[in-house]
Design an enzyme around this catalytic site. Structure first.
Site, short mmCIF file in Angstrom:
data_model
loop_
_atom_site.label_atom_id
_atom_site.label_comp_id
_atom_site.label_asym_id
_atom_site.label_seq_id
_atom_site.Cartn_x
_atom_site.Cartn_y
_atom_site.Cartn_z
CD GLU A 68 0.18 -1.25 3.33
OE1 GLU A 68 0.29 -2.49 2.44
OE2 GLU A 68 0.32 -1.42 4.33
CG HIS B 126 -5.79 -5.67 1.59
ND1 HIS B 126 -6.28 -6.48 2.72
CD2 HIS B 126 -4.59 -5.22 1.71
CE1 HIS B 126 -5.33 -6.42 3.51
NE2 HIS B 126 -4.16 -5.67 3.15
CD GLU B 127 -2.29 -4.07 -0.78
OE1 GLU B 127 -1.99 -3.22 0.11
OE2 GLU B 127 -2.21 -5.41 -0.51
CG HIS C 90 -3.30 -0.89 3.56
ND1 HIS C 90 -3.50 -1.13 5.02
CD2 HIS C 90 -2.99 -2.24 3.12
CE1 HIS C 90 -3.05 -2.23 5.39
NE2 HIS C 90 -2.82 -3.03 4.30
CD GLU D 244 -1.98 -5.84 6.45
OE1 GLU D 244 -2.88 -5.70 5.79
OE2 GLU D 244 -0.62 -4.99 6.33
CG ASP E 164 9.53 -9.01 7.46
OD1 ASP E 164 8.73 -7.96 7.35
OD2 ASP E 164 10.83 -9.04 6.59
CE1 TYR F 81 -3.07 -8.80 5.34
CE2 TYR F 81 -1.54 -9.88 6.77
CZ TYR F 81 -1.87 -8.95 5.74
OH TYR F 81 -0.62 -8.65 5.29
#
Ligand code: BES
Ligand code: ZN
Length: 633
Positions: A297, A321-322, A325, A344, A399, A407
């Protein structure tokens, strides 16, 4: 000066915003923003494809609540050539600095001691050969085959591998940039300026031996550093709507523009629900297939994998989704990686609302069922501690927080609130939440305090239905959580069991599935037993041609099944898929299936060694875990 006073002055993280207790420092940054905090970064960069380096200078504008304190920055593998500082931006004088030892997760602390009163700090730097944010692609790895390509992926903590800064999502900055790239390539950034003209510089001089083009960018809205992004390649542009467009290589751009024609509708739907889009333009950049994510995003310019171009718009949910954001994540940002679900989970929830607004409720329900299946599959293998929303992550790489837990479980929590309070009240709450925290980085505690005050306390009866503490800190999904179902999927399951039964025929399955969408086909693959005979697999392939599917989600799911069932005709596609696609979500499960047998593991390792140069560093690290290889420092 007391810490509380310093924090109040700098607005560090989120104190004072909601009255919640002092936010904890970010364990994934060396920075001490309560003493000296970066507000703006001015980048002057040159992209060198021959040496695979980004070189340049970064000038930081710094606020110094503790004037004698050093400025502490994050770096990873950066060579620091010089550091200077200035009070007025005119005279820069050398400033003492020290680059600390390299930590495998955090990189190296850069401690700079500008004289008191200096508020501009200029660092000359060059990225290292293993810069974790950078993917350098050869011409063969692009669609056009003629020019090299560079892309950056700064989330989670990789910005520090190409720019020295305070790489914490709690430290928001504005930025400006000049980027020199070899002629005739183009550069785009997560900023304004992408449609602007470049200045051409002729070849000549030791500094720029080849002809170059220089591009100008700026972003006046404060963003977390993980949203800094740059891509360089042979790019062209097509308009999608008045505020939206797509960049891609010339060979891809027409197909991309056709596929993405609904982006403008997503934008309109999002504005109706959550208020004005605050970033100006919304463009999408379609990258070469080795990009490690479906989408990223980056503000004003979402980076996306070409694997979302299925030909039938079935995978454009990634762009919903992006785009989402732009509100949840880019406007209201997680203050630390522990709070990743604030980015998320909210975004997955909003994504569903946009899909519903543009394509209808049934498609949203199908997405939810598929998402829940992924969650259940993954959660079964995760330790309890990794199944909670408010994660413990100190000592681990952020990460590692990228699982379906933030999510799917995060979105389910919000759906539970929506169900308890009703859509109308919940919509008002969510919009108010996004407005109240716009351009801020907040913690889970901040959210909880706001939720308590603005929603739960308003209707204690409704609040009883939602166990908020359990949602945030327990490993399970609380009782009473909404369960999604899709009528269409029940029909798929019926057709599958008929086909598996004694009287089942391929013709019947073909007839039943004639009008099935991507979602139903995906559910079909998920509904099959994992021990189909090669003969059954061949029959399915006869009906659906999965081995040659141009839909990357279906291909990934089918290839996992093919490996598990030993369906040999699909194995060449397995190899082609893994050596071209770099998106972790699609390739890691195939590696996992291969690794279940000794012969498969050997094949997988051979393919992995060949593909390693095209994968993003975080994807390499994640797949190494499948083989039980130690992550490379
Ligand atoms: N911001 C994430 C990608 C990410 C997260 C990169 C953490 C690095 C660290 C992005 O918005 C995302 O979630 N992408 C998903 C899209 C999907 C859930 C629709 C992806 O790439 O699969
Ligand atoms: Zn996301």
């Amino acid at each position: 000066m007391t810490l509380a006073r310093v924090v109040a002055m700098t607005g560090w993280l989120s104190l004072g915003l909601t009255g919640f207790a002092l936010a904890a420092a970010d364990p994934h940054s060396y920075a001490r923003p309560e003493e000296a905090v970066v507000r703006h970064a001015d980048l002057d960069l040159a992209v060198d494809f021959d040496r695979r380096l980004i070189v340049g200078t970064t000038t930081l504008r710094v606020e110094r609540p503790v004037p004698s304190a050093p400025l502490i920055l994050d770096t990873r593998g950066l060579a620091i050539r010089s550091v200077s500082a200035s009070r007025d931006g005119k005279a820069f004088v050398p400033a003492p600095f020290e680059l600390g030892p390299s930590d495998a997760i955090l990189g190296s602390r850069l401690t700079i001691r500008p004289e008191p009163g200096a508020v501009l700090v200029r660092v000359a730097h060059a990225s290292g050969p293993q810069a974790t944010a950078l993917q350098w692609l050869t011409p063969e790895q692009t669609a056009g085959g003629k020019f090299p390509f560079l892309l950056t992926q700064s989330q989670s903590i990789h910005a520090r591998s190409w720019i020295p800064l305070q790489d914490s999502p709690g430290v928001r900055i504005t930025f400006s940039a000049r980027v020199a790239v070899p002629w005739p390539l183009g550069a785009v950034m997560s900023a304004d300026g992408n449609l602007g003209r470049s200045i051409e510089r002729p070849a000549g001089g030791a500094a720029s031996p080849g002809r170059t083009r220089v591009f100008d960018f700026r972003l006046d809205k404060p963003i977390p550093p993980y949203l800094l992004a740059l891509a360089v390649g042979d790019l062209s542009f097509r308009e999608l709507g008045p505020r939206t467009g797509v960049y891609a290589e010339p060979a891809v751009v027409e197909r991309a523009a056709r596929e993405l024609s609904d982006v403008e509708a997503f934008l309109a739907a999002a504005e109706r629900l959550y208020g004005e889009y605050r970033w100006g333009r919304y463009d999408v950049l379609i990258l070469p297939p080795s990009f490690g994510y479906g989408g990223m995003e980056n503000p004003l310019l979402t980076f996306a994998s070409p694997t979302i171009l299925a030909g039938d718009k079935s995978l454009v949910g990634v762009l919903a989704h992006e785009l989402a954001h732009s509100w949840s994540g880019n406007l209201v940002t997680n203050a630390t990686a522990r709070d990743f679900w604030l980015n998320e989970g909210f975004t997955t929830y909003v994504e569903g609302r946009l899909i519903e607004a543009v394509f209808g409720a049934e498609r949203r329900e199908m997405d939810e069922v598929l998402g829940r299946q992924e969650f259940d599959r993954e959660a079964a293998e995760l330790p309890e501690g990794d199944r909670v929303l408010h994660l413990e992550l100190a000592g681990r790489h952020p990460d590692e927080a990228v699982t379906s837990v933030p999510y799917v479980k995060g979105a389910l929590f919000l759906r539970h609130l929506e169900a308890a309070f009703g859509r109308e009240r919940f919509d008002r709450f969510l919009r108010g939440y996004l407005d109240a925290h716009a351009f801020r980085s907040i913690t889970t505690g901040d959210f909880r305090a706001y939720l308590e005050r603005e929603l739960l306390a308003q209707d204690p009866q409704a609040a009883k239905a939602v166990p908020v503490a359990e949602w945030l800190t327990a490993a399970n999904i609380p009782d009473g959580a909404p369960v999604s179902a899709a009528a269409a999927f029940a029909r798929v399951e019926g057709a599958v069991s008929a086909w598996l039964g004694a009287a089942g025929s391929d013709e019947e399955l073909r007839a039943a599935s004639r009008r099935w969408s991507y979602h139903e086909r995906h559910h079909l693959l998920r509904s099959l037993p994992k021990d189909l005979s090669a003969e059954r697999m061949a029959r399915l392939d006869g009906v659906f041609a999965f081995t040659d599917s141009g839909n990357a989600e279906l291909a990934s799911e089918w290839l996992q099944l093919a490996v598990r069932c030993g369906y040999a005709p699909a194995l060449p596609r397995v190899e082609r898929f893994l050596t071209s696609v770099g998106r972790e979500k699609l390739i890691k499960p195939i590696y996992k299936e291969l690794a279940r047998t000794p012969e498969g593991a050997a094949r997988a390792r051979a393919i992995f060694e060949r593909s390693r140069p095209i994968y993003l560093s975080s994807v390499v690290a994640s797949i190494e875990k499948v083989f039980g290889l130690a992550a490379q420092p």
